[in-house]
Design an enzyme around this catalytic site. Structure first.
Site, PDB file in Angstrom:
ATOM      1  N   CYS A 196       7.645   7.055   9.402  1.00 46.40           N
ATOM      2  CA  CYS A 196       7.372   8.017   8.341  1.00 46.40           C
ATOM      3  C   CYS A 196       8.665   8.748   8.034  1.00 46.40           C
ATOM      4  CB  CYS A 196       6.321   9.047   8.691  1.00 46.40           C
ATOM      5  SG  CYS A 196       5.461   8.801  10.227  1.00 46.40           S
TER       6      CYS A 196
ATOM      7  N   LEU B 253      -0.793   8.340   4.178  1.00 42.55           N
ATOM      8  CA  LEU B 253      -1.378   8.952   5.378  1.00 42.55           C
ATOM      9  C   LEU B 253      -2.493   9.946   5.078  1.00 42.55           C
ATOM     10  CD1 LEU B 253       1.877   9.366   7.523  1.00 42.55           C
ATOM     11  CD2 LEU B 253       0.071   7.667   7.803  1.00 42.55           C
TER      12      LEU B 253
ATOM     13  N   ASN C 137       0.835  -1.183   0.000  1.00 46.93           N
ATOM     14  CA  ASN C 137       0.000   0.000   0.000  1.00 46.93           C
ATOM     15  C   ASN C 137       0.876   1.241   0.000  1.00 46.93           C
ATOM     16  OD1 ASN C 137      -0.236   1.833   2.568  1.00 46.93           O
ATOM     17  ND2 ASN C 137       0.117  -0.239   3.356  1.00 46.93           N
TER      18      ASN C 137
ATOM     19  N   THR D 173       4.992  -2.061   8.012  1.00 50.09           N
ATOM     20  CA  THR D 173       5.193  -2.756   6.730  1.00 50.09           C
ATOM     21  C   THR D 173       6.670  -2.742   6.297  1.00 50.09           C
ATOM     22  OG1 THR D 173       4.727  -0.678   5.622  1.00 50.09           O
ATOM     23  CG2 THR D 173       2.888  -2.161   5.935  1.00 50.09           C
TER      24      THR D 173
ATOM     25  N   GLY E 185      -4.325  -6.492  10.875  1.00 51.42           N
ATOM     26  CA  GLY E 185      -4.317  -5.435   9.874  1.00 51.42           C
ATOM     27  C   GLY E 185      -4.907  -5.861   8.550  1.00 51.42           C
TER      28      GLY E 185
HETATM   29  C1  LIG Z   1      -3.576  -0.001   3.796  1.00 48.41           C
HETATM   30  C2  LIG Z   1      -2.687   0.091   5.006  1.00 48.41           C
HETATM   31  C3  LIG Z   1      -2.551   1.291   5.677  1.00 48.41           C
HETATM   32  C4  LIG Z   1      -1.729   1.406   6.785  1.00 48.41           C
HETATM   33  N1  LIG Z   1      -1.616   2.607   7.435  1.00 48.41           N
HETATM   34  C5  LIG Z   1      -0.884   2.691   8.567  1.00 48.41           C
HETATM   35  C6  LIG Z   1      -0.831   3.873   9.304  1.00 48.41           C
HETATM   36  O1  LIG Z   1      -1.461   4.871   8.982  1.00 48.41           O
HETATM   37  N2  LIG Z   1      -0.057   3.920  10.422  1.00 48.41           N
HETATM   38  C7  LIG Z   1       0.657   2.838  10.856  1.00 48.41           C
HETATM   39  O2  LIG Z   1       1.334   2.908  11.884  1.00 48.41           O
HETATM   40  N3  LIG Z   1       0.613   1.674  10.173  1.00 48.41           N
HETATM   41  C8  LIG Z   1      -0.132   1.575   9.047  1.00 48.41           C
HETATM   42  N4  LIG Z   1      -0.194   0.382   8.370  1.00 48.41           N
HETATM   43  C9  LIG Z   1       0.582  -0.756   8.868  1.00 48.41           C
HETATM   44  C10 LIG Z   1      -0.287  -1.680   9.725  1.00 48.41           C
HETATM   45  O3  LIG Z   1      -0.798  -1.024  10.840  1.00 48.41           O
HETATM   46  C11 LIG Z   1       0.522  -2.918  10.165  1.00 48.41           C
HETATM   47  O4  LIG Z   1       1.599  -2.486  10.977  1.00 48.41           O
HETATM   48  C12 LIG Z   1       1.103  -3.703   9.020  1.00 48.41           C
HETATM   49  O5  LIG Z   1       0.227  -3.691   7.930  1.00 48.41           O
HETATM   50  C13 LIG Z   1       1.427  -5.140   9.394  1.00 48.41           C
HETATM   51  O6  LIG Z   1       0.289  -5.815   9.864  1.00 48.41           O
HETATM   52  P1  LIG Z   1      -0.673  -6.681   8.897  1.00 48.41           P
HETATM   53  O7  LIG Z   1       0.214  -7.592   8.117  1.00 48.41           O
HETATM   54  O8  LIG Z   1      -1.593  -7.396   9.816  1.00 48.41           O
HETATM   55  O9  LIG Z   1      -1.373  -5.699   8.022  1.00 48.41           O
HETATM   56  C14 LIG Z   1      -1.013   0.270   7.238  1.00 48.41           C
HETATM   57  C15 LIG Z   1      -1.155  -0.946   6.578  1.00 48.41           C
HETATM   58  C16 LIG Z   1      -1.979  -1.056   5.485  1.00 48.41           C
HETATM   59  C17 LIG Z   1      -2.085  -2.369   4.796  1.00 48.41           C
END
Ligand SMILES: Cc1cc2nc3c(=O)[nH]c(=O)nc-3n(C[C@H](O)[C@H](O)[C@H](O)COP(=O)(O)O)c2cc1C
Ligand SMILES: Cc1cc2nc3c(=O)[nH]c(=O)nc-3n(C[C@H](O)[C@H](O)[C@H](O)COP(=O)(O)OP(=O)(O)OC[C@H]3O[C@@H](n4cnc5c(N)ncnc54)[C@H](O)[C@@H]3O)c2cc1C
Ligand SMILES: Cc1cc2nc3c(=O)[nH]c(=O)nc-3n(C[C@H](O)[C@H](O)[C@H](O)COP(=O)(O)OP(=O)(O)OC[C@H]3O[C@@H](n4cnc5c(N)ncnc54)[C@H](O)[C@@H]3O)c2cc1C
Ligand SMILES: Cc1cc2nc3c(=O)[nH]c(=O)nc-3n(C[C@H](O)[C@H](O)[C@H](O)COP(=O)(O)O)c2cc1C
Ligand code: FES
Ligand code: FES
Lengths: 282, 307, 307, 282
Positions: free
Chosen positions: C131, C74, C70, C196, C269
């Site tokens: 970030c 933000l 993705n 990520t 997530g």
């Molecule tokens: C579409 C999307 C948007 C995300 N936006 C944020 C964010 O704004 N802030 C943040 O700390 N992590 C963000 N993340 C990261 C997730 O919170 C998480 O740390 C990461 O995706 C790993 O977990 P998952 O594999 O279960 O998604 C985002 C992830 C995705 C997929």
């Protein structure tokens, strides 16, 4: 080494049998090369699958020019998927793989010991032994009746079949090794063939040795490639030179002489193994 | 339309664009039942060390979503047996061979380079610096620009052959471009990337890490986006540095992504375990992917995504 | 057997072990059609910035094997609108809320912490330091122990609430333990991990990076082994530091891996996109996984794989 | 906002139609809530799939208490997998999703324009419009005849159907927009409804405006969640206050007023958008 072939196979049938599934794969170019103890590696998951690795299954039966058959337990994700396939589905298979059971040149007595789906290769093996004039006793064990496989077929292919279950739901209550000494003595067996869980193989190898018989054990180690290129499937095996090496069970095995496998050291790296870490080193 | 699939890694001409990946094809022999290994770009052999090595305890692998973890621990016969048995088979069968070497100290790498320098039949040397440096509390060479450069400089000093030297980079770093810079300064002719990512699976029945080696290397399509990003970044920073790209390549389409990102050739690793014909199949598919987009040579697409 | 699923992150008691992950549940409202969000451990809100923000150009996502990339950039309404619309909805609905904040400078983080300090209904603050730092040529705060510590120290100074402060760590570093050490020294009450991994997909038809933002963040089950390893490493080094674990959790079995590795709670997530009921389902499955292994409380398995 | 439901649905039938597949999903609890323009998000890949994300399809038909139907093209891996499913398979679906077409309160003239599978929702829409006394003209376009969908059904549901194909294999050779001005004039249409590729929507919106008609365009943006939580599916849309925002097409759309979408700026972040990067900033 028989050359393995990678082919797109059609599922000719898939049926539940007890706790297992029995699958017939079309394999016209492969079947004639199959010997008892060979295995097949089956791609699972279909289009868009997250499962990269093949699943290994003993070949249960091979009909030259036509098909090979396997017996499997739906265990994790891959075998669960396989259990949802249907007649007519196309599946990629690689076979025959591995080193099969070594067959005697003499018409000696042989005991075949299997746990659960470990019975899958025993029918072919019994037939091959009887063709050589061997007397064949079979001992089939399982936790419970539904996990027994092949009792009726083996009754036809062997001279006698003894059944054991842990819970006594069928045959003798107990372990295959409880019935093994008797069977060896009865036919004065010179070799014991075994396929099943590691703990069973270890016990069988010990009992066979104690009774002066060789053993041929088909092990089941977790395999990434099945063809000898990755080194994931190793176990410590003593070579002809007396040196223990970490040996690939997919190529040098799955069948090993029971007295050569260091059963107690499986899942470890014994300190005297060839290439073992030196103290202070890796 | 027939597509020219030949390419090169520095001075090494490759008749085909797909190679095997180190540790994923042993020394080529077992793959021979599935195709003619002499027609591949090259066989990259399992990283060899000076001495025979037993590797780690099993379990050595865990399947993970679209990937796998391995902790083989560089099991191998040692360089002498390797030269005698494996290299000779490869030479006799006309296979283009890239030899991967691994060591636990800079000196071991140097000794391997010296030993292999005059051995015929080596088309390139791949220096697997993604191993723990025993002289630096086990920190992986490839994770430290200085340690990485030291190894390369030492190898370079001993390597008297004309065949190119590639450094195999690890993605487990904050800034892979700085590592690439550093090994380039130290004299590599190209880089191979990426090696596996450090991962772990817990066996929740035994409540212990599943692998005998506790952690393992994550490979397969799961990591492909990380690999493509790494290749893209390094090609952007060092456009003249040849890159052997790898990490989760499953199809010709995937391979095309790597070429577009800046790879000059690609290795197929984990996917071989599921499809032993993959190195040949991917080359064929790449040819169709190129043809259908009107390209007549794979060389024409190298780095094209940077325009 | 009934299993006690309550847990805690430092001083924050959680009635349930599964939280949403920042950016994967907006501010909770849309998930309400699939379950009662007040029953979740917490909703972790999309990282909020001081000002409204449009985010990056589309395409903003690419599906990858067992994962996705993705590059949202933000997008959000800015902290004032967030407080007014989102936080008030969450409070009114009795939802335990972890607010995630993001900034481009240390000062921005500090200002956000100051602004939110006296706002009621915030159970914890998650500081998304993954970030780019505009004052440091875009290097990600979480990739530099000093920058990471600076942000945390600045937030800590402004944060007058008792609610715990968590730092969200990036896996894109050579040594995640050193970052964890560093933010701990700077005063965090716990860490969230992992964010990520940096990845890329090339659109081979356009011969350009597919995402509008070129690179994107890789998430989903593909990265789970990396996440489990990171949690395990940090828990091994800092056993008293509470960890909110995440990265590819799809099932209760996966969640159990994270607890065994050392997480005190987990976030779900990417998997929510494919299964909006996942945060509830995973908790239910976790309960069965624990019960079938004879555990009566999730707290009893935290870090068990380290024995 | 209609509440979406996540249910395990049985495939009641799946059949090829021209270049597409027509699937009937059991959805007894969902169907009654479906309005024209709603979509369904379908989980693909089954056991052990590498595909995490759902696929979105317009709802073609909804039979209250029973089922919903979709028309899809086997395009990439997920839709290819879907095309291999069979009657009786169970699939997880989420529906109804999105903001449907806005219906007029007056019995005005309406032109429905669709490209390819964009015709899927048009039958339901035509019926709803005719129930309100509207006169309904339909224009269906596609690259070639096999990619036309719904011509016969729409001939029944609408007052007239015009067909265009790029290659002239059916109907008029040309684009839907070639036929649009005439259709608008003929029935003095006050609104144009459109579903199809972005380029078509943009052209339709322009032609409608030029002819003094409103347009309602169902866009197709790549979506990760389909339920409004991820912000992947945005496009620049002008609000009532004149401010352009990056708006989620899965919740605020997929249907937008054609004159509100900044068609030329789709896939960009216009510099005057709400929250746009400031120079020197992010
Ligand atoms: C579409 C999307 C948007 C995300 N936006 C944020 C964010 O704004 N802030 C943040 O700390 N992590 C963000 N993340 C990261 C997730 O919170 C998480 O740390 C990461 O995706 C790993 O977990 P998952 O594999 O279960 O998604 C985002 C992830 C995705 C997929
Ligand atoms: C030589 C050989 C012969 C076999 N013969 C049979 C047979 O005839 N019938 C039968 O039911 N099973 C047999 N097995 C075991 C069978 O391969 C596993 O049950 C199967 O791989 C499990 O896959 P899964 O998808 O259900 O499990 P998962 O847990 O999803 O598998 C994950 C990974 O671990 C590997 N793995 C998991 N369990 C085993 C295991 N017990 N042995 C080896 N690899 C494993 C899988 O291959 C896969 O790569 C044999 C294994 C070997 C090595
Ligand atoms: C609101 C809406 C309604 C739709 N209605 C229909 C319909 O009625 N019939 C039909 O055939 N198709 C329809 N589509 C397009 C359909 O969703 C895509 O063709 C499908 O997602 C492609 O999946 P794939 O697995 O074949 O492709 P892949 O390329 O494997 O998909 C990879 C990822 O990209 C996404 N993606 C790829 N192409 C598209 C696309 N064109 N639009 C949105 N996401 C995409 C997928 O959902 C997936 O997440 C609609 C899309 C939207 C957003
Ligand atoms: C089982 C296994 C063993 C490996 N052994 C080595 C090795 O000895 N030396 C090395 O440089 N890389 C080794 N690798 C890494 C691969 O060469 C490759 O860099 C990595 O797996 C990524 O590519 P892939 O995803 O195509 O496998 C090994 C990988 C696997 C899966
Ligand atoms: S499974 Fe790969 S070498 Fe045996
Ligand atoms: S697809 Fe996730 S917000 Fe629209």
């Amino acid at each position: 080494m028989t050359n393995a072939q990678q082919v797109t196979s059609e599922i000719l049938s898939i049926e539940p049998v007890g706790s297992y599934y029995h699958v017939v794969f079309s394999a016209p170019s492969i079947a004639e090369f199959v010997e008892p103890g060979h295995f097949v590696a089956v791609a699972v998951g279909g289009v868009g699958s997250a499962m990269l690795l093949r699943r290994a299954f003993s070949i249960h039966r091979a009909t030259p020019g036509h098909s090979i058959e396997v017996i499997f337990a739906a265990h994790g994700q891959g075998t669960e998927w396989l259990s949802t396939t249907r007649r007519g589905d196309l599946i990629d298979i690689v076979a025959p793989l591995g080193t099969p059971f070594a067959l005697p040149n003499q018409p000696i007595g042989a005991v075949l010991v299997a746990g659960g789906y470990g019975a899958a290769p025993m029918g072919m093996l019994a037939q091959a032994l009887r063709e050589r004039g061997c007397e064949v006793e079979v001992i089939l064990g399982a936790a419970t009746e539904t996990k027994l496989f092949g009792v009726l077929d083996l009754a036809r292919d062997a001279d006698s079949v003894t059944v054991t279950t842990d819970d006594g739901s069928s045959g003798l209550r107990g372990r295959v090794t409880d019935a093994l000494p008797n069977a060896i003595e009865r036919i004065n067996a010179k070799v014991v063939y075994a396929c099943g869980p590691m703990a069973m193989l270890k016990a069988v190898a010990r009992v066979a040795s104690e009774h002066g018989a060789f053993s041929q054990c088909a092990v089941e180690e977790s395999m990434a490639c099945g063809i000898g290129v990755c080194m994931t499937c190793v176990l410590p095996v003593i070579g002809d030179d007396g040196v223990t090496r970490m040996v690939r069970s997919c190529v040098e095995g799955p069948v090993f002489r029971g007295d050569r496998v260091r059963w107690d050291d499986v899942h470890t790296v014994p300190s005297d193994v060839f290439g073992a870490p030196v103290v202070g080193g890796h | 339309m027939s597509v020219d699939l030949s390419t090169s890694l520095g001075s090494l001409h490759l008749k085909a664009p797909t190679l095997t990946a180190s540790g994923c094809a042993a020394a080529g022999r077992e793959l021979a039942q599935f195709g003619d290994v002499a027609t591949l770009g090259a066989v990259v052999t399992k990283s060899i060390m000076l001495q025979p090595r037993s590797g780690r305890a099993t379990p050595r692998m865990a399947e993970t979503p679209s990937g796998m973890l391995n902790s083989i621990g560089l099991q191998g016969p040692g360089v002498e047996a390797f030269i005698e048995k494996d290299l000779s088979w490869l030479s006799q069968n006309g296979v283009t061979t890239v030899v991967s070497i691994a060591g636990e100290t800079t000196a071991e790498f140097a000794e391997l380079a010296a030993r292999l320098s005059n051995v015929p039949g080596i088309a390139a040397l791949e220096v697997n610096i993604s191993c723990p440096n025993v002289e630096s509390r086990g920190q992986v060479f490839a994770c430290d620009p200085y340690a990485a450069a030291d190894v390369i400089a030492a190898v370079r000093r001993e390597w008297t052959s004309d065949a190119p030297v590639l450094a195999k980079l690890s993605p487990d770093v904050t800034d892979i471009v700085s590592i690439a810079h550093s090994v380039r300064e130290a004299g590599v002719d190209g880089v191979s990337m990426i090696n596996t990512l450090l991962g772990m699976v817990i066996d929740v029945d035994r409540m212990k890490p599943l692998l005998g080696g506790r952690t393992g290397g994550l490979s397969g399509p799961a990591i492909r986006p990380v690999a493509v990003r790494a290749v893209y970044q390094v090609h952007a920073a060092l456009p003249d540095l040849p890159i052997l790209g790898m990490g989760g390549i499953r199809t010709g389409h995937d391979a095309l992504e790597f070429f577009a990102a800046g790879a000059s050739a690609v290795s197929i690793g984990t996917v071989v375990f599921g499809d032993p014909r993959a190195p040949w199949r991917v080359a064929e598919e790449l040819s169709s992917e190129l043809a259908s987009r009107g390209y007549s040579a794979v060389r024409d697409v190298i780095g094209l995504a940077h325009r």
